[in-house]
Motif scaffolding. Structure first.
Motif: not given
Length: 540
Positions: A436-441, A447-452, A474-479, A500-505
């Motif tokens: 829940m805390q991760v989801a809150t972050s 921002g305008n990104a869609f999250a699921a 975006l990834a850094k701000s959440i992290q 958090l570990s994060i991958g993007y494409y």
């Protein structure tokens, strides 16, 4: 209208082969349906559909079974057959329980109980309460599960006093003892669990004991493993687990009847998890072979997906990146196929559930019910973020729009480092609070990104017209936001950090690329991020 003698004989023939001979059972059901259709006997047709649904269910063909049971549910209401309606709701609830749709399962179980109490069918009531216990076990509400078992036991006792044969009563008692043992294993009362299993040997009827031998072996294996794990904490010494591994050998040796395999599939998956946990490699290979064979025979994508998940975990423990890479493509293709299958039955499931809620909540307007169901089907109940179904719908729409406008689409996949260890150490309540805390972050920084929530501790973000710098920021701000959250543990009250570990494409989508391609590539980047250690951000 009373059914003909031919129909009555065919119904009895079908009952004769239930759980005994699968091929003969299926053939008897087909003959019953053919005769009932020829005679235009609506009750017999509904009964035949119910039997066919049961046969599909016990082979773990859940999608097919659900279609039959929904058909029977509609017919039983038209025929005003409360017994068939009650039994049907019980089976539908059981399927939703297996799919972890606990709230929907409970609704159907309550509907089943309402019908069966009206006609005082104690045997069917006992079955419903037994299945309801499975929901509470899924939710880790073990005391409620125990109460359901005791209620089931009570109704079974009533049934045996009024109608049941001695053999039926003894068989049900054997099954109750096995279920009690598995429940006390969940409650970590291994002494009580072992006591229930040992009591099985006091039954004089050897033939009955033999009929539940597979379930007994599985229960002994699970209880033995947990007992040994409690005695020898943090060890993977196979000598310590030799008693458990001997039981696994017995299970593997006797697992030849595909009907039994499908019936205990979730227990087999638990045992496979135990084997992976202690690195019992030769047994892992045998159990994987058995599970793959079962999935193939059952034509079940659901089972195959669960097996793939274990294989990925196994290959990860071996450090075999080549096998993981090879399996990953098959895994994602199967997930995509599974999502398509779910979309196909989604509308019929939704409409059937609306009908059940309309009957129970007659004072509420239909619009309010539909709105509630849409909310439930689109958002994850724990985190409040969109669920996977909503992610698929939104993501495909964004993909089409990005393709039409020739702009890039960016996908971020992130998960909590060592979440399983964190969850096992501090418990599911603290684990849920962490998610829940991760989801809150994510919500506060997306921002305008869609999250699921993609599943478990994995989350997906979709950014339209994305540039690489924008995705990284975006990834850094959440992290960084998650890293600043200090979570106290329940037991020690020591502050614990989350990483958090994060991958993007990101890419401009062409006609060949679908949403799963984007998610798969971001997920592969996530796995590389994990290989580099905690808290890394990696591009595909």
């Amino acid at each position: 209208m009373k059914s003909s003698d031919i129909i009555e004989k065919l119904i009895e023939a079908s009952k004769q082969y239930v759980y005994v001979d699968l091929s003969k059972w299926i053939k008897a059901n087909e003959e019953l349906l053919s005769a009932a259709t020829k005679e235009q006997d609506e009750i017999a047709i509904a009964t035949a559909y119910f039997f066919i649904g049961e046969a599909e269910y016990w082979q773990s063909k859940l999608d097919s079974a659900l279609e039959y049971f929904y058909k029977v549910l509609t017919m039983s209401k038209e025929l005003k057959d409360m017994e068939l309606e009650g039994k049907c709701c019980n089976m539908i609830g059981s399927i939703h329980c297996k799919r972890s749709n606990e709230s929907i399962a409970i609704d159907y179980f309550h509907q089943s109980i309402h019908c069966l109490k009206e006609i005082k069918n104690y045997s069917a009531l006992s079955s419903t309460y037994m299945n309801m216990a499975s929901v509470y076990i899924n939710l880790e509400q073990y005391e409620k599960a125990l109460a359901c078992y005791k209620t089931a036991d009570y109704y079974d006792d009533l049934e045996s006093k009024e109608h049941g044969s001695q053999a039926d009563a003894e068989l049900n008692q054997l099954i109750f003892h096995i279920n009690y043992a598995l429940l006390y294993e969940k409650l970590q009362d291994y002494e009580k669990a072992t006591e229930y299993l040992d009591n099985l040997h006091t039954y004089p009827n050897n033939e009955l004991l033999q009929s539940v031998q597979q379930y007994t072996n599985v229960a002994y294996a699970k209880v033995t493993y947990q007992r040994l794990k409690q005695l020898h904490k943090n060890t993977t010494n196979l000598i310590v687990y030799s008693e458990f591994l001997s039981l696994v050998e017995v299970i593997l040796y006797y697992s030849k009847n595909i009907l039994y395999n499908a019936d205990v599939i979730h227990d087999y998956l638990d045992i496979l998890d135990y084997l992976i946990d202690i690195s019992a490699f030769c047994y892992i290979e045998e159990m994987l072979h058995l599970l793959e064979y079962t999935a193939k025979e059952c034509h079940s994508n659901t089972i195959t997906i669960m097996v793939y998940q274990r294989k990925l975990s196994y290959y990860e423990s071996l450090g075999d990146a080549r096998k993981m890479e090879s399996l990953y493509d098959d895994y994602f293709q199967l997930l995509q196929k599974r999502h398509q299958e779910m979309d196909r039955i989604y509308q019929s499931n939704l409409l059937s559930h609306i009908k059940i809620e309309e009957d129970a909540l007659i004072q509420q307007s239909k619009d309010a019910q539909v709105k509630e169901l849409e909310q439930r089907s689109s958002y994850d109940s724990l985190t409040g973020l969109a669920n996977r179904n909503f992610l698929n719908l939104y993501g495909e729409n964004q993909l089409r729009e990005a393709r039409q406008n020739n702009v890039p689409l960016g996908v971020i996949v992130l998960d909590v480092d060592e979440f399983k260890s964190y969850n096992d150490t501090y418990g599911h309540i603290v684990g849920d609070y962490c998610l829940m805390q991760v989801a809150t972050s994510i919500r506060e920084n997306s921002g305008n990104a869609f999250a699921a929530r993609f599943g478990g501790d994995e989350f997906v973000l979709i950014s339209y017209n994305a540039e690489e710098e924008k995705l990284i920021n975006l990834a850094k701000s959440i992290q960084e936001d998650v890293a600043n959250k200090q979570l106290p543990t329940v037991e020690t009250m020591v502050q614990s950090n989350i990483t958090l570990s994060i991958g993007y494409y990101y890419s401009v989508p062409n006609k060949e690329k679908c949403l799963n391609d984007f998610i798969r590539n971001a997920d592969k980047a996530l796995y590389r991020a994990k290989d580099e250690g905690k808290g890394h951000i990696v591009s595909y």
